[in-house]
Design a protein around this motif. Structure first.
Motif, mmCIF file in Angstrom:
data_model
loop_
_atom_site.group_PDB
_atom_site.id
_atom_site.type_symbol
_atom_site.label_atom_id
_atom_site.label_comp_id
_atom_site.label_asym_id
_atom_site.label_seq_id
_atom_site.Cartn_x
_atom_site.Cartn_y
_atom_site.Cartn_z
ATOM 1 N N ALA A 136 -5.053 -100.067 -33.970
ATOM 2 C CA ALA A 136 -6.330 -99.908 -34.688
ATOM 3 C C ALA A 136 -6.998 -98.603 -34.267
ATOM 4 O O ALA A 136 -7.511 -97.856 -35.111
ATOM 5 C CB ALA A 136 -7.235 -101.102 -34.402
ATOM 6 N N GLU A 137 -6.969 -98.315 -32.975
ATOM 7 C CA GLU A 137 -7.646 -97.097 -32.504
ATOM 8 C C GLU A 137 -6.950 -95.840 -33.027
ATOM 9 O O GLU A 137 -7.600 -94.848 -33.362
ATOM 10 C CB GLU A 137 -7.702 -97.094 -30.967
ATOM 11 N N MET B 135 -6.500 -104.530 -35.596
ATOM 12 C CA MET B 135 -7.025 -104.918 -34.279
ATOM 13 C C MET B 135 -6.355 -106.173 -33.723
ATOM 14 O O MET B 135 -6.137 -106.281 -32.520
ATOM 15 C CB MET B 135 -8.533 -105.155 -34.436
ATOM 16 N N LEU C 106 -12.486 -103.230 -37.955
ATOM 17 C CA LEU C 106 -11.332 -103.029 -37.062
ATOM 18 C C LEU C 106 -10.211 -104.024 -37.334
ATOM 19 O O LEU C 106 -9.036 -103.677 -37.212
ATOM 20 C CB LEU C 106 -11.781 -103.113 -35.596
ATOM 21 N N LEU D 122 -18.059 -98.042 -38.132
ATOM 22 C CA LEU D 122 -17.255 -99.215 -37.778
ATOM 23 C C LEU D 122 -18.153 -100.441 -37.964
ATOM 24 O O LEU D 122 -19.101 -100.654 -37.196
ATOM 25 C CB LEU D 122 -16.782 -99.126 -36.317
ATOM 26 N N VAL E 29 -7.889 -95.682 -36.903
ATOM 27 C CA VAL E 29 -9.305 -95.315 -37.105
ATOM 28 C C VAL E 29 -9.563 -93.908 -36.557
ATOM 29 O O VAL E 29 -10.298 -93.117 -37.154
ATOM 30 C CB VAL E 29 -10.240 -96.364 -36.447
ATOM 31 N N THR F 262 -15.499 -103.200 -30.271
ATOM 32 C CA THR F 262 -15.965 -102.299 -31.336
ATOM 33 C C THR F 262 -16.926 -101.249 -30.764
ATOM 34 O O THR F 262 -16.821 -100.052 -31.083
ATOM 35 C CB THR F 262 -16.660 -103.109 -32.462
ATOM 36 N N TYR G 220 -15.281 -109.573 -31.177
ATOM 37 C CA TYR G 220 -14.915 -108.160 -31.337
ATOM 38 C C TYR G 220 -16.034 -107.195 -30.911
ATOM 39 O O TYR G 220 -15.852 -105.980 -30.983
ATOM 40 C CB TYR G 220 -14.577 -107.856 -32.812
#
Ligand code: FDA
Length: 303
Positions: free
Chosen positions: A109-110, A102, A97, A129, A113, A140, A136
């Protein structure tokens, strides 16, 4: 002590910049890093597939500090997922991430990804991931849950050295989310992680048995021969089919063991890292086994 030294080195920015540019560094890292380009990585992947092993491709990189860099990495992963489909490879992808922005913005990041998981889901593939330091962990796990419920094709990694992992194993298995179980590669305080290796190993074995009998397809990521032997014995005794789970190992580590497991009919997936940002990954491999440095130096001067 050496473990802490190499982990500290893995976070040193000057050493990283210097090493990643040097030819000597690249040559030393080539035992654990499959190449500098995607094309080299795909060739190594084809070779492992021919030997009966599946692969997870990792474009090396972490701690990305700009949106532009995160999106660029996202585009590279999209290319990797397409190439796997086009070449019909037995492979999926693993990402970090912090490599996807992130630390810039978790929503970025979301988004990055999420697009990859959506693409993988469309192509019948899967995105793992990877798990980084304990700062994190919750983010995560939670992001994996959201992406899994939206697209399906996502799973994550849990680290047996963390006390919280037993609960995380139950939390993810309950939802049918695939787990890669590893021991853990970062430096963590005794308030969060077992300080003694024997306790980490015992926790690993206990959680691994829970994972492989759960009905969720999980990856047992370890090179620990004692644990692998015990898991094989346990799986046979429990009458589990050999397809109920897979062993996962790192590229270049215990290749003899990887081949032996394939010969015995167990599933093996090799984690195959590539790319110019190899330094932190390489240093964590030295932290796991400082003797690697002597081994690499000997080979270097022999070649
Ligand atoms: P352990 O460290 O006890 O080693 C057992 C034996 O394996 C050693 O005696 C040696 O023979 C061999 N060995 C182990 N490491 C070696 C090395 N570097 N070079 C040569 N021999 C070695 N970690 C994490 O925090 N987040 C993650 O997402 C992942 N992802 C991941 C994927 C896969 C496929 C693997 C195999 C591992 C990870 N890891 C990880 C790393 C993991 O947490 C751990 O640091 C290493 O796997 C080393 O632990 P072992 O279980 O191999 O046991």
């Amino acid at each position: 002590m050496l473990r802490s030294f190499f982990i500290a080195l893995s976070q040193n920015k000057q050493m990283r910049a210097f090493s990643e540019r040097s030819t000597l560094g690249r040559r030393m890292s080539s035992r654990f890093v499959a190449g500098m380009t995607l094309d080299e990585a795909l060739k190594a992947c084809e070779d492992l597939n021919r030997q009966g092993m599946a692969v997870t491709l990792d474009a090396l990189g972490e701690s990305v500090l700009s949106e532009e860099h995160a999106r660029r990495t996202g585009r590279l992963y999209a290319q990797m997922i397409d190439a796997i489909a086009q070449r019909n490879l037995r492979a999926n992808v693993s990402l970090k991430l912090t490599q996807m922005g992130m630390d810039v913005d978790p929503l970025l990041a979301e988004e990055v990804v999420g697009e990859l998981v959506e693409q993988a889901s469309r192509l019948g593939n899967f995105v793992r991931l990877d798990m980084e330091g304990s700062g994190y962990t919750e983010a995560t796990v939670a992001m994996t849950e959201r992406l899994f419920h939206k697209y399906g094709a996502a799973g994550t990694v849990l680290q047996a050295y963390l006390y919280r992992t037993e609960q995380d194993v139950e939390r993810l298995l309950e939802q049918g989310i695939r787990i890669r179980l590893c021991k853990g590669a970062y430096k963590e305080p005794a308030s969060l992680a077992f300080p003694e290796k024997a306790d980490v190993d015992a926790n690993y074995l206990k959680l691994a048995k829970r994972c492989i009998t759960s009905g969720v397809f999980c990856g047992m990521a370890t090179h620990d021969e004692r644990i692998i032997e015990e898991l094989k014995r346990f799986a046979i005794e429990s009458k589990l089919p050999k397809t109920a789970f897979e062993f996962q190992m790192l590229y270049g580590v215990r290749r003899d063991l990887q081949r032996a497991l394939v010969m015995e009919g167990w599933g093996v997936r090799v984690y195959l890292p590539f790319g110019p940002e190899w330094y932190p990954y390489f240093m964590r491999r030295l932290a796991e086994r400082p003797a690697n440095l002597i081994f690499l130096a000997k080979n270097f001067f022999r070649n």
